[in-house]
Design a protein around this motif. Structure first.
Motif, PDB file in Angstrom:
ATOM      1  N   ALA A 102       0.819  -1.218   0.000  1.00  0.00           N
ATOM      2  CA  ALA A 102       0.000   0.000   0.000  1.00  0.00           C
ATOM      3  C   ALA A 102       0.847   1.261   0.000  1.00  0.00           C
ATOM      4  N   LEU A 103       2.093   1.150  -0.487  1.00  0.00           N
ATOM      5  CA  LEU A 103       3.005   2.283  -0.421  1.00  0.00           C
ATOM      6  C   LEU A 103       2.488   3.484  -1.205  1.00  0.00           C
ATOM      7  N   ASN A 104       1.943   3.258  -2.378  1.00  0.00           N
ATOM      8  CA  ASN A 104       1.451   4.368  -3.189  1.00  0.00           C
ATOM      9  C   ASN A 104       0.319   5.113  -2.500  1.00  0.00           C
ATOM     10  N   ILE A 136       9.499   4.894  -3.401  1.00  0.00           N
ATOM     11  CA  ILE A 136       9.232   6.216  -2.835  1.00  0.00           C
ATOM     12  C   ILE A 136       9.771   7.298  -3.759  1.00  0.00           C
ATOM     13  N   ARG A 137      10.977   7.100  -4.264  1.00  0.00           N
ATOM     14  CA  ARG A 137      11.554   8.089  -5.178  1.00  0.00           C
ATOM     15  C   ARG A 137      10.736   8.199  -6.459  1.00  0.00           C
ATOM     16  N   MET A 138      10.266   7.072  -6.961  1.00  0.00           N
ATOM     17  CA  MET A 138       9.485   7.088  -8.195  1.00  0.00           C
ATOM     18  C   MET A 138       8.135   7.755  -7.989  1.00  0.00           C
ATOM     19  N   LEU A 194       5.241  -0.114   7.211  1.00  0.00           N
ATOM     20  CA  LEU A 194       6.232   0.841   6.750  1.00  0.00           C
ATOM     21  C   LEU A 194       5.752   2.220   7.180  1.00  0.00           C
ATOM     22  N   TYR A 195       6.594   2.942   7.901  1.00  0.00           N
ATOM     23  CA  TYR A 195       6.202   4.233   8.440  1.00  0.00           C
ATOM     24  C   TYR A 195       6.815   5.349   7.610  1.00  0.00           C
ATOM     25  N   LEU A 196       6.006   6.361   7.309  1.00  0.00           N
ATOM     26  CA  LEU A 196       6.434   7.510   6.517  1.00  0.00           C
ATOM     27  C   LEU A 196       6.167   8.779   7.320  1.00  0.00           C
TER      28      LEU A 196
END
Length: 209
Positions: A102-104, A136-138, A194-196
């Protein structure tokens, strides 16, 4: 904020902190807490959600236990100051909890509610996978000349541990002072989350010329 082994000696750590701080500010009564290093997201979210009048010095550390034969992480420590109503400095924005799958979605929430895609100047990453830092960079501006560099902290600092997220946050906050908004991504040991988190300088008041 301590690793599990150090928490077993929490009283000694708290007494030591009071002694050190007391030497710098005699007569001041310091309240010292010892908390698990893996609670970064909950602690930051709680701080963001309330009006906090107290100045806090956050010290995060991870150390090897004396009798521990297998070293699961590299030793390290970092610190930063949280001061309400500070006229200068920066702000820690609400962390986002995401995952590899679910990063996006997590990134889109940051860009929609906190910081536009072209404002992050650097990305700091620890405890995750290389493909996640690339993803993340993309998710940032498509113009490769404008892409902020990603800093994979596990390469220079060694294996991540329970307080690595705090260490990454402290490093990003220092970089923020000169470079502008920073994005931190980290995963805690034995966690799929994953924490942002974004840190950003405070807006400066315009002065009349």
């Amino acid at each position: 904020m301590l690793d599990e082994a150090s928490l077993g000696e929490a009283r000694a750590w708290m007494d030591c902190a009071r002694d050190v701080l007391g030497n710098f500010a005699p007569g001041v009564n310091f309240h010292v807490e010892a908390l698990p290093g893996t609670g970064a997201v909950e602690w930051i979210t709680h701080l963001v959600d309330r009006i906090e009048p107290t100045t806090r010095l956050v010290i995060a550390a991870q150390f090897w236990a004396e009798k521990e034969e297998e070293r699961e992480f590299s030793e390290g420590a970092a610190a930063f100051l949280v001061e309400p109503d500070a006229p200068t400095g920066g702000a820690i924005l609400r962390p986002m909890i995401s995952s590899n799958a679910a990063l996006n979605l997590g990134l889109s929430q940051i860009y929609e509610y906190q910081m536009s895609r072209d404002q992050h100047r650097q990305i700091w990453f620890t405890g995750g996978h290389d493909d996640e830092s690339t993803a993340i960079r993309m998710g940032l501006p498509l113009d490769s000349t404008d892409m902020p560099p990603d800093r994979l902290l596990d390469t220079p600092l060694g294996n991540p541990g329970p307080s690595s997220g705090w260490i990454a946050l402290a490093i990003a906050m220092e970089a923020m002072r000169e470079a502008g908004p920073q994005l931190i991504g980290w995963r805690e040991p034995n966690s799929e989350s994953l924490y942002l988190c974004t840190v950003s300088p405070l807006p400066q008041e315009e002065t009349e010329s």
